[in-house]
Scaffold this motif. Sequence first.
Motif, PDB file in Angstrom:
ATOM      1  N   UNK A 158      41.987  42.342 -13.155  1.00 29.63           N
ATOM      2  CA  UNK A 158      43.272  41.829 -12.653  1.00 29.63           C
ATOM      3  C   UNK A 158      43.892  42.705 -11.573  1.00 29.63           C
ATOM      4  N   UNK A 159      43.441  43.945 -11.454  1.00 32.06           N
ATOM      5  CA  UNK A 159      44.027  44.862 -10.469  1.00 32.06           C
ATOM      6  C   UNK A 159      43.326  44.784  -9.118  1.00 32.06           C
ATOM      7  N   UNK A 160      42.281  43.991  -9.026  1.00 38.66           N
ATOM      8  CA  UNK A 160      41.626  43.742  -7.739  1.00 38.66           C
ATOM      9  C   UNK A 160      42.391  42.597  -7.071  1.00 38.66           C
ATOM     10  N   UNK A 161      43.248  42.953  -6.124  1.00 41.30           N
ATOM     11  CA  UNK A 161      44.151  41.974  -5.527  1.00 41.30           C
ATOM     12  C   UNK A 161      43.446  41.058  -4.544  1.00 41.30           C
ATOM     13  N   UNK A 162      42.496  41.599  -3.794  1.00 43.65           N
ATOM     14  CA  UNK A 162      41.817  40.802  -2.771  1.00 43.65           C
ATOM     15  C   UNK A 162      40.421  41.353  -2.547  1.00 43.65           C
ATOM     16  N   UNK A 163      39.523  40.439  -2.224  1.00 46.51           N
ATOM     17  CA  UNK A 163      38.147  40.772  -1.869  1.00 46.51           C
ATOM     18  C   UNK A 163      37.877  40.128  -0.517  1.00 46.51           C
ATOM     19  N   UNK A 164      37.323  40.903   0.429  1.00 47.90           N
ATOM     20  CA  UNK A 164      37.048  40.356   1.758  1.00 47.90           C
ATOM     21  C   UNK A 164      35.652  40.773   2.188  1.00 47.90           C
ATOM     22  N   UNK A 165      34.821  39.781   2.469  1.00 46.30           N
ATOM     23  CA  UNK A 165      33.445  40.055   2.893  1.00 46.30           C
ATOM     24  C   UNK A 165      33.193  39.389   4.240  1.00 46.30           C
ATOM     25  N   UNK A 166      32.432  40.075   5.069  1.00 47.62           N
ATOM     26  CA  UNK A 166      32.166  39.641   6.440  1.00 47.62           C
ATOM     27  C   UNK A 166      30.660  39.699   6.689  1.00 47.62           C
ATOM     28  N   UNK A 167      30.102  38.641   7.266  1.00 44.50           N
ATOM     29  CA  UNK A 167      28.678  38.634   7.534  1.00 44.50           C
ATOM     30  C   UNK A 167      27.853  38.867   6.291  1.00 44.50           C
ATOM     31  N   UNK A 168      28.209  38.189   5.212  1.00 44.80           N
ATOM     32  CA  UNK A 168      27.636  38.406   3.874  1.00 44.80           C
ATOM     33  C   UNK A 168      26.206  37.847   3.825  1.00 44.80           C
ATOM     34  N   UNK A 169      25.205  38.692   3.666  1.00 42.65           N
ATOM     35  CA  UNK A 169      23.824  38.200   3.691  1.00 42.65           C
ATOM     36  C   UNK A 169      23.510  37.139   2.640  1.00 42.65           C
ATOM     37  N   UNK A 170      24.216  37.148   1.526  1.00 43.90           N
ATOM     38  CA  UNK A 170      23.951  36.164   0.479  1.00 43.90           C
ATOM     39  C   UNK A 170      24.264  34.744   0.953  1.00 43.90           C
ATOM     40  N   UNK A 171      25.152  34.621   1.944  1.00 42.92           N
ATOM     41  CA  UNK A 171      25.476  33.303   2.493  1.00 42.92           C
ATOM     42  C   UNK A 171      24.248  32.653   3.128  1.00 42.92           C
ATOM     43  N   UNK A 172      23.342  33.465   3.647  1.00 39.40           N
ATOM     44  CA  UNK A 172      22.111  32.935   4.253  1.00 39.40           C
ATOM     45  C   UNK A 172      21.315  32.134   3.229  1.00 39.40           C
TER      46      UNK A 172
END
Length: 224
Positions: A158-172
């Motif tokens: 619950x203390x992880x307010x935000x997660x931001x990923x860019x160019x995430x290889x898993x999206x491939x």
Amino acid sequence: MIHMRFSLPGGRGRVSVLLAAALLATGGAVIAAGPAAAAAECADVDVVVARGTSEPGRLGLIVGDPVFAAIQRRVSGTTLTSHAVDYPASVSPTSPTAGNRALVSHVSSQAQDCPDQRFVLVGYSQGANVVGNSLGVSSAGASVGGPVVATIPAAVQPRVAAVMVFGYPLRKLGRGITGVYADRTLDICANRDVVCDPRGASVLAHLSYTDDADEAAEFAVDRL
């Protein structure tokens, strides 16, 4: 929130720097990141960044440094620290595993020492795999990916307010961050990015994420 950006970087002064980073990512000499920050005092928010493969900069020239600076400009009455995940960020198959362990170790330690501290997690390229693995989403089979070897404790979720990923290889591979973190996640993949777009082949697109620093900062600050 998954976001596909449909612009490529234009003629900017930083293009030569980005081209150098492209050479590094495809087998050139590795530029070591600066030393990780010393153990932080208990700020309100700790921004934890896993940089991309061979990415220069303390938090990362392309994503971490500009995103943290943009968050700093937007917060008021909130104290911030930043932490560069201490891992090789290399093409070694053990690199994402080391990053996964290092990120979870840092967040777990901070959570214990600073009971009121919250976290923003940022990952770029291989660093996005590190972040995803730390949330329990395996990147095995993705470019510079690996299995989950450690996860952020359930009590800290619950203390992880935000997660931001860019160019995430898993999206491939048509996958991304799911589960309890999904609605706190901003996942940006530039159109034609060779690393995250299933149809992409552009290295320059993969190096364009500095353009998204302001959007990412707004996403994070809205959740603090």
